[in-house]
Write a protein that holds these residues in place. Sequence first.
Motif, PDB file in Angstrom:
ATOM      1  N   ASN A  48       0.808  -1.222   0.000  1.00 39.17           N
ATOM      2  CA  ASN A  48       0.000   0.000   0.000  1.00 39.17           C
ATOM      3  C   ASN A  48       0.836   1.264   0.000  1.00 39.17           C
ATOM      4  N   PHE A  49       2.141   1.144   0.267  1.00 41.70           N
ATOM      5  CA  PHE A  49       2.961   2.340   0.439  1.00 41.70           C
ATOM      6  C   PHE A  49       4.424   2.017   0.171  1.00 41.70           C
ATOM      7  N   ALA A  50       5.131   2.994  -0.393  1.00 42.16           N
ATOM      8  CA  ALA A  50       6.577   2.897  -0.595  1.00 42.16           C
ATOM      9  C   ALA A  50       7.213   4.160  -0.025  1.00 42.16           C
ATOM     10  N   ILE A  51       8.361   4.022   0.597  1.00 47.49           N
ATOM     11  CA  ILE A  51       9.061   5.163   1.201  1.00 47.49           C
ATOM     12  C   ILE A  51      10.551   5.027   0.915  1.00 47.49           C
ATOM     13  N   GLY A  52      11.221   6.157   0.776  1.00 46.58           N
ATOM     14  CA  GLY A  52      12.654   6.105   0.522  1.00 46.58           C
ATOM     15  C   GLY A  52      13.276   7.479   0.485  1.00 46.58           C
ATOM     16  N   GLY A  53      14.490   7.521   0.005  1.00 48.21           N
ATOM     17  CA  GLY A  53      15.233   8.762  -0.125  1.00 48.21           C
ATOM     18  C   GLY A  53      16.104   8.695  -1.358  1.00 48.21           C
ATOM     19  N   SER A  54      16.519   9.874  -1.840  1.00 45.60           N
ATOM     20  CA  SER A  54      17.339   9.890  -3.055  1.00 45.60           C
ATOM     21  C   SER A  54      18.263  11.097  -3.094  1.00 45.60           C
ATOM     22  N   GLY A  69      21.057  12.838 -12.995  1.00 42.26           N
ATOM     23  CA  GLY A  69      21.501  11.545 -12.505  1.00 42.26           C
ATOM     24  C   GLY A  69      21.012  11.395 -11.082  1.00 42.26           C
ATOM     25  N   SER A  70      20.490  10.230 -10.751  1.00 42.71           N
ATOM     26  CA  SER A  70      19.982  10.037  -9.398  1.00 42.71           C
ATOM     27  C   SER A  70      20.215   8.609  -8.922  1.00 42.71           C
ATOM     28  N   ALA A  71      20.304   8.474  -7.607  1.00 37.75           N
ATOM     29  CA  ALA A  71      20.408   7.174  -6.957  1.00 37.75           C
ATOM     30  C   ALA A  71      19.695   7.294  -5.622  1.00 37.75           C
ATOM     31  N   GLY A  72      19.123   6.199  -5.173  1.00 37.64           N
ATOM     32  CA  GLY A  72      18.407   6.260  -3.915  1.00 37.64           C
ATOM     33  C   GLY A  72      18.080   4.885  -3.379  1.00 37.64           C
ATOM     34  N   TYR A  73      17.167   4.883  -2.430  1.00 36.95           N
ATOM     35  CA  TYR A  73      16.693   3.646  -1.828  1.00 36.95           C
ATOM     36  C   TYR A  73      15.185   3.758  -1.659  1.00 36.95           C
ATOM     37  N   THR A  74      14.451   2.728  -2.047  1.00 34.92           N
ATOM     38  CA  THR A  74      12.998   2.681  -1.887  1.00 34.92           C
ATOM     39  C   THR A  74      12.618   1.350  -1.251  1.00 34.92           C
ATOM     40  N   ARG A  75      11.724   1.430  -0.289  1.00 38.28           N
ATOM     41  CA  ARG A  75      11.220   0.213   0.359  1.00 38.28           C
ATOM     42  C   ARG A  75       9.710   0.145   0.175  1.00 38.28           C
ATOM     43  N   GLY A  90       8.717  -5.941   4.108  1.00 38.04           N
ATOM     44  CA  GLY A  90       8.761  -5.271   2.814  1.00 38.04           C
ATOM     45  C   GLY A  90       9.952  -5.708   1.987  1.00 38.04           C
ATOM     46  N   ALA A  91      10.120  -5.026   0.865  1.00 34.28           N
ATOM     47  CA  ALA A  91      11.227  -5.320  -0.046  1.00 34.28           C
ATOM     48  C   ALA A  91      11.939  -4.020  -0.394  1.00 34.28           C
ATOM     49  N   GLY A  92      13.271  -4.050  -0.404  1.00 30.45           N
ATOM     50  CA  GLY A  92      14.068  -2.863  -0.691  1.00 30.45           C
ATOM     51  C   GLY A  92      14.641  -2.868  -2.095  1.00 30.45           C
ATOM     52  N   PHE A  93      14.789  -1.666  -2.647  1.00 30.38           N
ATOM     53  CA  PHE A  93      15.306  -1.497  -4.007  1.00 30.38           C
ATOM     54  C   PHE A  93      16.223  -0.274  -4.072  1.00 30.38           C
ATOM     55  N   ILE A  94      17.223  -0.338  -4.944  1.00 32.44           N
ATOM     56  CA  ILE A  94      18.130   0.784  -5.186  1.00 32.44           C
ATOM     57  C   ILE A  94      18.010   1.174  -6.651  1.00 32.44           C
ATOM     58  N   PRO A  95      17.234   2.239  -6.961  1.00 28.93           N
ATOM     59  CA  PRO A  95      17.153   2.707  -8.350  1.00 28.93           C
ATOM     60  C   PRO A  95      18.305   3.672  -8.670  1.00 28.93           C
ATOM     61  N   VAL A  96      18.921   3.480  -9.827  1.00 29.29           N
ATOM     62  CA  VAL A  96      19.986   4.363 -10.332  1.00 29.29           C
ATOM     63  C   VAL A  96      19.561   4.772 -11.734  1.00 29.29           C
TER      64      VAL A  96
END
Length: 168
Positions: A48-54, A69-75, A90-96
């Motif tokens: 229902n929700f995702a939270i992170g920083g970039s 250019g960006s990189a961060g972390y989303t859960r 939850g599950a964590g992801f690192i988008p670049v």
Amino acid sequence: MKKLLLCLAFLGFTAIAANAQSAKSDGGKFSIGVDAGLPVGDSHKVSNFAIGGSLKYDHPIADQLFLTGSAGYTRFLYKSEIKDFIGKSGAGFIPVKAGLKYYFDDAFFAEGQLGAVFSTESGGGTGFAYAPGIGYSFAGGLEAGVRYEGWSKDGTTSQVALRVAFRF
């Protein structure tokens, strides 16, 4: 492999930033932000929700046009029934990602980014990331933007996300 790609991305962003500082006094801008998202499509079935920083960098390449250019972390936080079933919150992801940002005036912009997303879960792998969005840069360094972000790998994980950031 993930650590190597993240290090290379960081070095690339640092090189772009150093070049921007020497080439133009009003060069590029870094921003650090909080990302909050609402999962859509199949993702909404488990979260229902995702939270992170970039961390993001905008480098000027033409009048009103910037290379980003960006990189961060989303859960992605699992729904309670999923959490109870698999025993994880939850599950964590690192988008670049890299892309282009165009300012229509001094504050309103549209942007699009492409890149990779790395799962922090064991066996999660890497997927293709894409994120079109719009936003507004306020006086004083505050920036807010809304984007659709999709990650493709054996299906699509997607969200509609809000990023509130401070530019410096």
